[in-house]
Design an enzyme around this catalytic site. Structure first.
Site, PDB file in Angstrom:
ATOM      1  N   TRP A 133       0.869  -1.189   0.000  1.00 14.83           N
ATOM      2  CA  TRP A 133       0.000   0.000   0.000  1.00 14.83           C
ATOM      3  C   TRP A 133       0.901   1.232   0.000  1.00 14.83           C
ATOM      4  O   TRP A 133       1.446   1.613   1.028  1.00 14.83           O
ATOM      5  CB  TRP A 133      -0.879  -0.029   1.247  1.00 14.83           C
ATOM      6  CG  TRP A 133      -1.880   1.077   1.371  1.00 14.83           C
ATOM      7  CD1 TRP A 133      -1.656   2.413   1.245  1.00 14.83           C
ATOM      8  CD2 TRP A 133      -3.270   0.944   1.672  1.00 14.83           C
ATOM      9  NE1 TRP A 133      -2.814   3.130   1.458  1.00 14.83           N
ATOM     10  CE2 TRP A 133      -3.827   2.238   1.732  1.00 14.83           C
ATOM     11  CE3 TRP A 133      -4.101  -0.147   1.931  1.00 14.83           C
ATOM     12  CZ2 TRP A 133      -5.162   2.482   2.032  1.00 14.83           C
ATOM     13  CZ3 TRP A 133      -5.430   0.097   2.230  1.00 14.83           C
ATOM     14  CH2 TRP A 133      -5.959   1.398   2.270  1.00 14.83           C
ATOM     15  N   ASP A 134       1.016   1.857  -1.169  1.00 16.60           N
ATOM     16  CA  ASP A 134       1.960   2.970  -1.334  1.00 16.60           C
ATOM     17  C   ASP A 134       1.233   4.309  -1.262  1.00 16.60           C
ATOM     18  O   ASP A 134      -0.006   4.385  -1.366  1.00 16.60           O
ATOM     19  CB  ASP A 134       2.653   2.812  -2.705  1.00 16.60           C
ATOM     20  CG  ASP A 134       4.029   3.441  -2.745  1.00 16.60           C
ATOM     21  OD1 ASP A 134       4.344   4.250  -1.859  1.00 16.60           O
ATOM     22  OD2 ASP A 134       4.784   3.114  -3.683  1.00 16.60           O
ATOM     23  N   MET A 135       1.979   5.370  -1.121  1.00 17.92           N
ATOM     24  CA  MET A 135       1.438   6.730  -1.117  1.00 17.92           C
ATOM     25  C   MET A 135       2.599   7.639  -1.503  1.00 17.92           C
ATOM     26  O   MET A 135       3.520   7.812  -0.719  1.00 17.92           O
ATOM     27  CB  MET A 135       0.916   7.061   0.289  1.00 17.92           C
ATOM     28  CG  MET A 135       0.648   8.526   0.527  1.00 17.92           C
ATOM     29  SD  MET A 135      -0.383   9.163  -0.774  1.00 17.92           S
ATOM     30  CE  MET A 135      -0.783  10.759  -0.191  1.00 17.92           C
ATOM     31  N   ASP A 156      13.326   3.651   0.115  1.00 16.70           N
ATOM     32  CA  ASP A 156      13.651   3.299  -1.270  1.00 16.70           C
ATOM     33  C   ASP A 156      15.157   3.124  -1.443  1.00 16.70           C
ATOM     34  O   ASP A 156      15.612   2.640  -2.471  1.00 16.70           O
ATOM     35  CB  ASP A 156      13.163   4.398  -2.227  1.00 16.70           C
ATOM     36  CG  ASP A 156      11.699   4.206  -2.602  1.00 16.70           C
ATOM     37  OD1 ASP A 156      11.176   3.097  -2.412  1.00 16.70           O
ATOM     38  OD2 ASP A 156      11.079   5.178  -3.086  1.00 16.70           O
TER      39      ASP A 156
HETATM   40  C1  GLA Z   1       7.513   4.214  -4.265  1.00 15.39           C
HETATM   41  C2  GLA Z   1       7.917   2.950  -3.538  1.00 15.39           C
HETATM   42  C3  GLA Z   1       8.703   2.055  -4.449  1.00 15.39           C
HETATM   43  C4  GLA Z   1       7.885   1.737  -5.676  1.00 15.39           C
HETATM   44  C5  GLA Z   1       7.458   3.018  -6.368  1.00 15.39           C
HETATM   45  C6  GLA Z   1       6.499   2.751  -7.498  1.00 15.39           C
HETATM   46  O1  GLA Z   1       8.598   5.020  -4.505  1.00 15.39           O
HETATM   47  O2  GLA Z   1       8.649   3.264  -2.398  1.00 15.39           O
HETATM   48  O3  GLA Z   1       9.094   0.889  -3.770  1.00 15.39           O
HETATM   49  O4  GLA Z   1       6.772   0.979  -5.291  1.00 15.39           O
HETATM   50  O5  GLA Z   1       6.818   3.901  -5.452  1.00 15.39           O
HETATM   51  O6  GLA Z   1       6.079   3.910  -8.098  1.00 15.39           O
END
Ligand code: GLA
Length: 714
Positions: free
Chosen positions: A471-473, A534
């Site tokens: 679940w990203d944001m 990241d």
């Molecule tokens: C964020 C996440 C990454 C990846 C990108 C995809 O930066 O931290 O791991 O999922 O989005 O756009």
């Protein structure tokens, strides 16, 4: 347990006492938070002090007293716990004790916001009602204590009992007046790819107000966890207070050292751009703040918080289960993938022992990137002709579980859904909204928008065998339509997380926000793990994981082995070091495994075998930080079984140094009377020897050399 002794309230945890007393003038005076004390009645406490300094006729000057939930402007002129504008347009209030109730076998639960739960432990909650007759303001201060932990949970509920509107300008969850002494403040600022850097500084006179974030989520730039430690406290010794906020929006912690050298701490919602109106009878509840105390240094405090966060925060059935070793395609392919490529990665990964394949960003929209399709979530059939469910089946038939990336809160401006509902994005009128990576944010203050997201995401989860969700944001909050909006949005965020995670209890959810931009206890209440950063360069991760582990269990920190040169900083580190750095976390891979050489694949298979052996220690062991990468050219940490039956040591010498000797490492938490076998080399060490003499690891002659050692008690 909670003891009421006349006008004294004494909360006792395993090793701690938290004591407050009602003075003869009705003020709630803080007496003690620290090592456990025997009980006594403190209600004869004298609040009259130096008459010549008092601001009031009765000689009481609260400026000189430690308090539980202080106000500003009557007889205390320090920074207050709350600020409420009354019917006369001023902010002067004086909360006086009205009543108290002790709730047996109860942990304070907040409506619509995450909180710790009881989880089979013995706990009691004290609710103290304070009242200001003139303003018609009621404040209910809530305190929970568990018999077996050294924490006190706090929050406050403000209620308008007047017949006019009341405006709350600030409302902290907890305040703590710890008095005088040489103390340091420890906090965790950062940025994308440099999350939660450790800062320790001496507290001196004045107000340190900016331990806060106003960027939307809890944020990359400042974590909602702080410590205040005796100046001489270190990892193993000294008194340390910790305050951890269970909240994922704009937050604030602040520390004031007043004119007498007394230290006051507050933690809660960020008052910046915050305002909340209460009509007659309405109330406002703050998030929960976890106050922790340890006599055993920063390490003691971390292990205490780790234990309670591991067992009493996340309701997911995955919180105490071993997590699958995953491979994620993001850094392997970015948006450039199709079904064939994905299946190639999955097959190779299966061969070396991976258990879960995660399809990251770019599976939806006609462009197949995050620039189009967010919010509509229509599968890109050019890339994935069998759709998500077809792909999931194919991944399953390879023998892997299947997981999927989402960014539920964001929306592309040209998405179908926004075209049909132009008012569903966060915006201000008459001004174009700032785009971040071509995204707008869904307006989560609206129920209809939250319902749309819940239904949309649930539909996809229902139609395929998806066993994991990331679940990203990926953007900060801009163009905030009104003061207090960030909190309303955060409540909507909790609503959608709660609905989706409870509807799919078997799915393992992982939080993420542009890496580790929302690494907080609020998200951890719904999802047992969060993408730590990241930046998965092994050397950067030494610092990121070292400092993150101060406030959060290693079982919540996901750690992946990625390719070199590292995509974020270009550094080339050995494959062994990348894996060794990730073992004390939720382990996985994020690289193009189809391009790895045979010898590398054999090494990866060995790494996966070891990480499977270590999983139970990640979940249940005690974590010790042994050597700090912030202070030295080394980093060392250790996971030890609670019964001392085994331990795993990780050490890294960052840069190779000619003609020098390396630091000895002293292990912790072992049985000094037993011997331990180094499983790799067969060497036997005494537990006493490992802890009190230490060992000198043998590093290879190169930069970024790492050593790890699995020790089993004989
Ligand atoms: C964020 C996440 C990454 C990846 C990108 C995809 O930066 O931290 O791991 O999922 O989005 O756009």
């Amino acid at each position: 347990m909670i003891i009421k002794n006349n006008n004294t309230f004494h909360l006792q945890g395993r090793n701690i006492s938290y004591i407050m007393a009602v003075s003869s003038a009705g003020d709630l005076i803080h007496i003690h938070f620290g090592k456990k004390l025997r009980d006594r009645d403190y209600s004869d406490i004298k609040t009259v002090w130096h008459d010549w300094l008092a601001y009031t006729d009765d000689g009481i000057s609260l400026d000189l007293y430690p308090q539980e939930y202080p106000s500003y402007g009557h007889s205390d002129l320090r920074f207050p716990s709350y600020s409420v504008k009354n019917r006369h347009g001023n902010h002067i209030t004086q909360l006086k004790f009205k009543s108290a109730v002790i709730k047996e076998n109860a942990v304070q639960q907040l409506e619509g916001m995450p909180s710790l739960f009881q989880g089979g432990k013995t706990a009691q909650t004290l609710e103290i009602t304070m009242y200001d007759e003139i303003a018609g303001l009621e404040a209910v201060l809530s305190y929970t204590v568990y018999d077996e932990y050294d924490v006190v949970l706090r929050s406050a509920r403000l209620k308008n009992n007047s017949d006019c509107e009341m405006i709350i300008d600030s409302a902290y969850s907890a305040s703590l007046d710890i008095g005088k002494g040489e103390h340091d403040l420890i906090y965790f600022p950062g940025a994308w790819a440099r999350e939660r850097e450790l800062v320790r500084e001496k507290i001196s006179y004045g107000v340190k107000i900016d331990i806060s974030n106003a960027r939307g989520g809890s944020g990359h730039s400042m974590n909602p966890f702080i410590m205040v430690a005796e100046h001489n406290a270190d990892e193993g010794h000294g008194a340390v207070y910790g305050l951890s906020l269970i909240y994922s929006g704009n937050h604030s912690s602040m520390v004031e050292c007043d004119q007498y050298g007394n230290i006051r701490i507050h933690q809660g919602l960020n008052p910046f751009r915050f305002q909340w109106s209460l009509e007659n009878g309405e109330e406002f509840t703050t998030p929960q703040s976890v106050l922790c105390y340890s006599e055993n240094g920063i390490g003691g405090l971390s292990r205490e918080l780790n234990d309670i966060y591991r067992s009493n925060l996340c309701r997911s059935k995955w919180s105490d289960r071993e997590r699958p070793i995953l491979i994620n395609n993001w850094e392997a392919t970015y948006f450039d993938f199709d079904e064939e490529k994905i299946l190639d990665i999955a097959k190779k990964a299966k061969d070396v022992g991976v258990e879960l394949f995660v399809l990251d960003d770019g599976w939806f929209g006609d462009k197949g990137s995050c620039y189009k399709g967010l919010g509509d979530w229509i599968i890109n059939k050019k890339k994935l002709p069998s759709g998500i469910s077809g792909l999931a089946d194919k991944i399953n038939s390879i023998g892997l579980k299947f997981g999927l990336w989402f960014e539920p809160e964001n929306i592309n401006p040209d998405s179908e859904i926004l075209l049909s509902h132009p008012d569903w994005a966060v915006s201000v009128s008459d001004r174009a909204s700032s785009l971040s990576i071509n995204r707008l944010m869904f307006d989560l203050s609206r129920d209809d928008v939250c319902d749309y997201i819940i239904n949309k995401i649930s539909g996809i989860l229902r139609n395929a065998n998806i066993e994991y969700v990331k679940w990203d944001m990926n953007r900060p909050m801009t163009d905030i339509p009104y003061d207090g909006y960030n909190h309303k949005y955060t409540l909507g965020f909790y609503r959608i997380m709660d609905a989706i995670t409870s509807a799919f209890p078997d799915i393992l959810f992982e939080g993420c926000s542009g890496g580790g931009g929302r690494f907080d206890a609020g998200v951890l209440a719904y999802m047992p793990q969060i993408w730590t950063s990241d930046n998965s360069d092994a050397v950067s991760r030494l610092k990121i994981q070292y400092s993150t582990s101060m406030g959060y269990p290693v079982s919540s920190m996901t750690a992946h082995v990625t390719a070199v040169p590292n995509h974020q900083n270009g550094r080339v580190t050995p494959l062994g070091t990348r894996a060794a750095t990730a073992y004390c976390g939720i382990f996985g891979y994020e690289l193009d495994i189809t391009k790895m050489k045979d010898d590398e694949l054999l090494e990866i298979a060995d790494q996966i075998r070891l990480s499977k052996e270590l999983r139970h220690l990640v979940l249940t062991g005690d974590f010790y930080r042994l050597i700090s990468p912030y202070d030295t050219n080394y980093c060392a940490w250790e996971m030890t079984a609670k019964d001392s039956s085994e331990a795993f040591l990780f050490a890294c010498r960052i840069l190779s140094v000619a003609n020098s000797s390396d630091l000895m490492i002293k292990l912790k938490g072992l049985d000094e009377n037993s011997d331990y076998l180094d499983v790799d080399t067969g060497v036997i060490y005494g537990g006493d020897e490992l802890m009190y003499r230490g060992i000198e690891p043998v590093y290879e002659k190169k930069d970024f050399a790492a050593v790890s050692m699995l020790l089993k008690k004989l």
